[in-house]
Structure formats: C-alpha cells, structure tokens
Write a protein that holds these residues in place. Sequence first.
Motif, PDB file in Angstrom:
ATOM      1  N   GLN A  20     -29.178 -24.360   5.914  1.00  0.00           N
ATOM      2  CA  GLN A  20     -30.422 -25.110   5.958  1.00  0.00           C
ATOM      3  C   GLN A  20     -30.617 -25.637   7.374  1.00  0.00           C
ATOM      4  N   PRO A  21     -31.546 -25.050   8.128  1.00  0.00           N
ATOM      5  CA  PRO A  21     -31.782 -25.509   9.497  1.00  0.00           C
ATOM      6  C   PRO A  21     -32.309 -26.942   9.508  1.00  0.00           C
ATOM      7  N   ARG A  22     -31.946 -27.686  10.569  1.00  0.00           N
ATOM      8  CA  ARG A  22     -32.451 -29.045  10.759  1.00  0.00           C
ATOM      9  C   ARG A  22     -32.932 -29.163  12.197  1.00  0.00           C
ATOM     10  N   GLU A  23     -34.038 -29.818  12.374  1.00  0.00           N
ATOM     11  CA  GLU A  23     -34.604 -30.000  13.714  1.00  0.00           C
ATOM     12  C   GLU A  23     -33.711 -30.910  14.544  1.00  0.00           C
ATOM     13  N   GLY A  24     -33.257 -30.402  15.681  1.00  0.00           N
ATOM     14  CA  GLY A  24     -32.466 -31.203  16.597  1.00  0.00           C
ATOM     15  C   GLY A  24     -31.038 -31.478  16.161  1.00  0.00           C
ATOM     16  N   ALA A  25     -30.540 -30.786  15.147  1.00  0.00           N
ATOM     17  CA  ALA A  25     -29.166 -31.007  14.673  1.00  0.00           C
ATOM     18  C   ALA A  25     -28.586 -29.685  14.180  1.00  0.00           C
ATOM     19  N   ALA A  26     -27.275 -29.667  14.036  1.00  0.00           N
ATOM     20  CA  ALA A  26     -26.615 -28.468  13.500  1.00  0.00           C
ATOM     21  C   ALA A  26     -27.082 -28.235  12.062  1.00  0.00           C
ATOM     22  N   PRO A  27     -27.158 -26.990  11.642  1.00  0.00           N
ATOM     23  CA  PRO A  27     -27.615 -26.714  10.279  1.00  0.00           C
ATOM     24  C   PRO A  27     -26.622 -27.215   9.238  1.00  0.00           C
ATOM     25  N   LEU A  28     -27.142 -27.501   8.040  1.00  0.00           N
ATOM     26  CA  LEU A  28     -26.291 -27.838   6.907  1.00  0.00           C
ATOM     27  C   LEU A  28     -25.878 -26.537   6.239  1.00  0.00           C
ATOM     28  N   LEU A  29     -24.627 -26.461   5.838  1.00  0.00           N
ATOM     29  CA  LEU A  29     -24.116 -25.250   5.210  1.00  0.00           C
ATOM     30  C   LEU A  29     -23.565 -25.575   3.829  1.00  0.00           C
ATOM     31  N   ALA A  30     -23.846 -24.700   2.890  1.00  0.00           N
ATOM     32  CA  ALA A  30     -23.364 -24.884   1.523  1.00  0.00           C
ATOM     33  C   ALA A  30     -22.827 -23.554   1.010  1.00  0.00           C
TER      34      ALA A  30
END
Length: 86
Positions: A20-30
Amino acid sequence: MAAVLIDVARQRLRGALRLQPREGAAPLLAWRSAGSEVWQQVPLRCDYLGPWLIGLRLPGRRLWLWPDSGDAESLRRLRKALLSLP
C-alpha cells in the motif's frame, strides 16, 4: 535425498504480498498465507533487486520473486516501491 526435497517442497511459502503506497513515506506491506483471509502487516527487507529476480526477507521467511510471480506491470510497480524502502 528425495525425502528432503519433498519436505522442502511441502514447506514452500505460498501466499500474497500486498503493498500500500503512502505519500512521502515507505509503503505499508502485508502478507496473507495461502488459504487465509487475514492480512498481517509485516516488516519487509529487499536484499536483492535485479532485472529478473527480487529477493525479499520477511520475519522468518525468504521469498524469491521470479518474472512469472506476477504480471510485468505489477512487478515493475513493486520494484519502484522497494526502492523507497529504508
């Protein structure tokens, strides 16, 4: 030797990785194991990122993604997101 190979094949990790991409941060991974409907957020480390092969480490797991692990566009987006990991 055959018994060892059969045992390794049975323990082969199967499931799905969701990014899950996030603006200005590392993506969340599941991660979701095959047969499960529950997504678990996991820390992920990419220790090999090549044009054909992607090497990932999850807690207690090692994943190798080959070109046939997904469609070309999904793997391209994954490579791009992995570059943003700390």
